[in-house]
Design a protein around this motif. Sequence first.
Motif, PDB file in Angstrom:
ATOM      1  N   SER A  43       6.166  -2.213  -0.972  1.00 41.43           N
ATOM      2  CA  SER A  43       5.971  -3.213  -1.723  1.00 41.43           C
ATOM      3  C   SER A  43       6.277  -3.201  -3.304  1.00 41.43           C
ATOM      4  O   SER A  43       6.537  -4.334  -4.216  1.00 41.43           O
ATOM      5  CB  SER A  43       4.486  -3.736  -1.725  1.00 41.43           C
ATOM      6  OG  SER A  43       3.751  -2.567  -2.074  1.00 41.43           O
ATOM      7  N   THR A  44       6.508  -1.841  -3.655  1.00 45.86           N
ATOM      8  CA  THR A  44       6.800  -1.777  -5.208  1.00 45.86           C
ATOM      9  C   THR A  44       7.966  -2.207  -5.783  1.00 45.86           C
ATOM     10  O   THR A  44       8.011  -2.759  -6.510  1.00 45.86           O
ATOM     11  CB  THR A  44       6.439  -0.227  -5.471  1.00 45.86           C
ATOM     12  OG1 THR A  44       5.387  -0.013  -4.556  1.00 45.86           O
ATOM     13  CG2 THR A  44       5.961  -0.042  -6.821  1.00 45.86           C
ATOM     14  N   ASP A  66      15.061   3.584   5.197  1.00 45.87           N
ATOM     15  CA  ASP A  66      14.270   3.757   6.669  1.00 45.87           C
ATOM     16  C   ASP A  66      14.043   2.142   6.939  1.00 45.87           C
ATOM     17  O   ASP A  66      14.070   1.493   6.142  1.00 45.87           O
ATOM     18  CB  ASP A  66      12.902   4.558   6.562  1.00 45.87           C
ATOM     19  CG  ASP A  66      11.855   3.993   5.674  1.00 45.87           C
ATOM     20  OD1 ASP A  66      12.317   3.570   4.498  1.00 45.87           O
ATOM     21  OD2 ASP A  66      10.654   4.107   5.927  1.00 45.87           O
ATOM     22  N   LYS A 193      -2.487   7.851  -5.227  1.00 48.51           N
ATOM     23  CA  LYS A 193      -1.426   8.322  -4.605  1.00 48.51           C
ATOM     24  C   LYS A 193      -0.996   9.643  -5.789  1.00 48.51           C
ATOM     25  O   LYS A 193      -0.108  10.638  -5.332  1.00 48.51           O
ATOM     26  CB  LYS A 193      -0.174   7.655  -4.746  1.00 48.51           C
ATOM     27  CG  LYS A 193      -0.221   6.662  -3.341  1.00 48.51           C
ATOM     28  CD  LYS A 193       1.308   6.036  -3.342  1.00 48.51           C
ATOM     29  CE  LYS A 193       1.156   4.930  -2.443  1.00 48.51           C
ATOM     30  NZ  LYS A 193       2.556   3.979  -2.638  1.00 48.51           N
TER      31      LYS A 193
HETATM   32  C1  6PG Z   1       8.523   1.497   3.852  1.00 50.04           C
HETATM   33  C2  6PG Z   1       8.946   2.986   3.345  1.00 50.04           C
HETATM   34  C3  6PG Z   1       8.060   3.827   2.817  1.00 50.04           C
HETATM   35  C4  6PG Z   1       7.550   3.500   1.579  1.00 50.04           C
HETATM   36  C5  6PG Z   1       6.066   4.111   1.094  1.00 50.04           C
HETATM   37  C6  6PG Z   1       5.803   3.411  -0.128  1.00 50.04           C
HETATM   38  O1  6PG Z   1       7.579   1.253   3.631  1.00 50.04           O
HETATM   39  O2  6PG Z   1       9.480   0.856   4.191  1.00 50.04           O
HETATM   40  O3  6PG Z   1       8.893   3.465   4.985  1.00 50.04           O
HETATM   41  O4  6PG Z   1       8.530   5.199   2.841  1.00 50.04           O
HETATM   42  O5  6PG Z   1       8.581   3.771   0.600  1.00 50.04           O
HETATM   43  O6  6PG Z   1       5.415   3.675   2.042  1.00 50.04           O
HETATM   44  O7  6PG Z   1       5.538   2.061  -0.165  1.00 50.04           O
HETATM   45  P1  6PG Z   1       4.997   1.116  -1.181  1.00 50.04           P
HETATM   46  O8  6PG Z   1       5.901   1.132  -2.435  1.00 50.04           O
HETATM   47  O9  6PG Z   1       4.541   0.005  -0.587  1.00 50.04           O
HETATM   48  O10 6PG Z   1       3.978   1.922  -1.761  1.00 50.04           O
END
Ligand code: 6PG
Length: 228
Positions: A43-44, A66, A193
Amino acid sequence: MINEYFFESRDALLAQLQADMLAQVSAVIEQQNAASVLLSGGSTPGPVYEALGHTLDRRVQVALVDDRWVGLDHKGSNEALLRRCFPDHTVVGMKVDEAKPQDAVEEVNNRYRALAQPFALTLLGMGPDGHTASLFPFAEGLDGAMASDAPLCAAITATESEVTGPLVDRMTLTLPAILNTRRLMLLITGEDKLAVYQAAKTANDHKAMPVAAVLQQFDVDVDVYWAK
Ligand code: 6PG
């Protein structure tokens, strides 16, 4: 080596991240006339991707770090996110119309072998369970995906959890592919985190905390961008 960049606000982080990503990829494309940038979902980073979609040289290929094994119409599709943010770029996705990611590994690896390498830039995120990319703790396929002789991409089936939800089937860059980059960035937001990140710097059990394997590379620089 780890380079840590801490920001007072998420907005400040995203502005700096965007500027640094643009500078890195622009330098590589000017030198080599080809560059590929590998991007995580989550989401970030969405606002950064939207801005880069307008500013990145059109010769840059955009590929996924991914993806969840879902169609482009699913809100969890990282490929759909990148296609939306980079409508004028070549976007290389990981989804193949197969029942199982395991059956699509060869085709996805063929796509990724065609990308300019080493990658110009790879942006990772990190989950509260210590995953990065789709390298999830104790996932089925994790050993193969973290092996030094792994191909670029691998199928992963994570354990269902609060973080994965029911979408446990994934395709991911492997650990050696993550490290096969000119610039490796790790984006971490949220106070919860931070403790996970600090623990990962010294964690011995990389299967329990896969991000530790990325952070503990002596010969690879990792730029960590963190904000509350
Ligand atoms: C995805 C990725 C994952 C992601 C992290 C952080 O969600 O597509 O697989 O590795 O980069 O979970 O996610 P946030 O930015 O949502 O915290």
